[in-house]
Design an enzyme around this catalytic site. Structure first.
Site, PDB file in Angstrom:
ATOM      1  CG  ASP A  65       2.566  -4.239  12.674  1.00 39.71           C
ATOM      2  OD1 ASP A  65       3.139  -3.268  12.184  1.00 39.71           O
ATOM      3  OD2 ASP A  65       1.691  -4.887  12.076  1.00 39.71           O
ATOM      4  NE  ARG A  73       0.885  -7.267  15.478  1.00 37.74           N
ATOM      5  CZ  ARG A  73      -0.172  -6.473  15.543  1.00 37.74           C
ATOM      6  NH1 ARG A  73      -0.967  -6.518  16.606  1.00 37.74           N
ATOM      7  NH2 ARG A  73      -0.446  -5.642  14.555  1.00 37.74           N
ATOM      8  CE  LYS A 164       3.805   1.013  12.684  1.00 36.94           C
ATOM      9  NZ  LYS A 164       3.472  -0.403  12.804  1.00 36.94           N
ATOM     10  CG  HIS A 165       0.749   4.536   9.516  1.00 40.20           C
ATOM     11  ND1 HIS A 165       0.714   4.819  10.880  1.00 40.20           N
ATOM     12  CD2 HIS A 165       0.616   3.194   9.405  1.00 40.20           C
ATOM     13  CE1 HIS A 165       0.543   3.686  11.549  1.00 40.20           C
ATOM     14  NE2 HIS A 165       0.490   2.685  10.687  1.00 40.20           N
ATOM     15  CG  HIS A 177      -7.191  -1.131  11.569  1.00 36.62           C
ATOM     16  ND1 HIS A 177      -6.583  -0.079  12.206  1.00 36.62           N
ATOM     17  CD2 HIS A 177      -6.228  -2.066  11.359  1.00 36.62           C
ATOM     18  CE1 HIS A 177      -5.297  -0.366  12.393  1.00 36.62           C
ATOM     19  NE2 HIS A 177      -5.059  -1.554  11.873  1.00 36.62           N
ATOM     20  CG  ASP A 247      -1.315   0.419   7.060  1.00 37.52           C
ATOM     21  OD1 ASP A 247      -0.949  -0.694   7.500  1.00 37.52           O
ATOM     22  OD2 ASP A 247      -1.842   1.284   7.774  1.00 37.52           O
TER      23      ASP A 247
END
Length: 334
Positions: A65, A73, A164-165, A177, A247
């Site tokens: 990601d 990241r 996405k998404h 999440h 996801d």
């Protein structure tokens, strides 16, 4: 050759542990996805991606990601900072494409060949900040315009984008999440959310589902687990024919065991079950539950690779010149 299983899994840390290598060797997932916990510096990351492919083969995708902004990241001081998608609203497509190319080149240089971006969700006022500045705009046409440039830029860098998404996360009022968002909007209103995905349906990008429950489309199941949404909306009205990932199945919007979530998303029509926790027992459960990649999934993988190879074969400016061009366009618009 053994056909990989229809799953992509996370790993626990910056090195491929012996027990993780044994699981990869035995269960053969399609690929792996890396997070901040897996990243220290470029040399370490190259060793890790090489170790994954030593076990799974050179064709195994390694995902990340890397959107820019808060979802990144690869971060300073070892990598440059990239602006979030919202910063490109109203800017020329050339700025967005140059930025995405530079971002993709950073990923490719350390063995990351699939970049989970761009976000095509509408950045709607009043919605939860889980999308926020990750989204280009509230206007579908603007999202599609910049999203197309972003996809092309990532492909120019030799990486496969993941839009996405699907079919749209922009109306979520809670963070998926942590819990399951429910969307009450009717089908006509939701067509605006689908428009950017429809515009990029033939781009060669992979796609990722949303863990949202759309009451007007399937009052019982979130999109990731809904045959009605995947077949009727994502494959049907949107017309997306590319490789479709769930996801992260470890998110708290979903219920059930890791194996149950994985089999349910594939039964609903996803091509790949994505499970990112890096917990060895959970990864083993997912891999034990899912079948090998379907013939359709393998065709979609080949199509995406062909699209990226075509873009990557075009002449690429020097990265310093590309960065200068992007920065000048952004400065002129400031």
């Amino acid at each position: 050759m053994v056909t990989p299983r229809a799953a992509i899994i996370g790993l626990s840390g910056p090195e491929l542990l012996a027990e993780e290598a044994a699981l990869l060797r035995q269960a053969r997932p399609f690929g792996a996805i890396l997070f901040a916990r897996n990243v220290q510096d470029p040399a370490q990351l190259r060793r890790l991606t090489a170790a994954i492919r030593d076990v799974l083969g050179e064709a195994a995708p390694v995902l990340v990601d890397q959107e820019g902004g808060r979802v990144a990241r690869l971060r300073p001081p070892h990598w440059p900072r990239f602006e979030p998608a919202a910063r490109f609203e109203r800017l020329p497509e050339e700025a967005a494409e140059a930025n995405a190319t530079l971002l993709g080149l950073e990923c490719a240089s350390v063995g990351l060949d699939v970049v989970c971006a761009p976000v095509l969700d509408l950045r709607l006022p009043g919605a939860h900040s889980v999308v926020g500045d990750r989204g280009f705009s509230a206007e579908p046409a603007e999202v599609a315009r910049l999203g197309a440039a972003w996809v092309a830029g990532l492909q120019r860098a030799g990486t496969i984008p993941v839009v996405k998404h699907m079919p749209g996360h922009g109306r979520a009022m809670v963070d998926s999440h942590l819990e399951l968002p429910r969307v009450a909007a009717g089908r006509e209103a939701l067509r605006a959310d689908w428009a950017p995905f429809r515009a990029l349906a033939g781009s060669g990008a992979w796609g990722m589902t949303a863990h949202l429950l759309f009451e007007a489309l399937d009052p019982a199941r979130p999109a990731t687990l809904s045959p009605a949404i995947i077949d009727g909306i994502i494959r049907g009205e949107i017309g997306f024919g590319g490789l479709l990932l769930s996801d992260d199945l470890a998110m708290q919007a979903l219920s059930g065991s890791p194996a149950e979530r994985a089999t349910a998303c594939l039964a609903a029509g996803c091509d790949i079950a994505l499970h990112c926790s890096g917990v060895l027992e959970d990864s083993a459960a997912v891999l034990g539950a899912v079948p090998p990649l379907s013939d359709a999934a393998q065709r979609r993988i080949a199509t995406a690779r062909d699209a990226t190879q075509r873009q990557a074969a075009l002449s690429l400016p020097d990265p310093l010149a590309l960065a200068a061009k992007r920065d000048a366009l952004m400065q002129d618009a400031a």
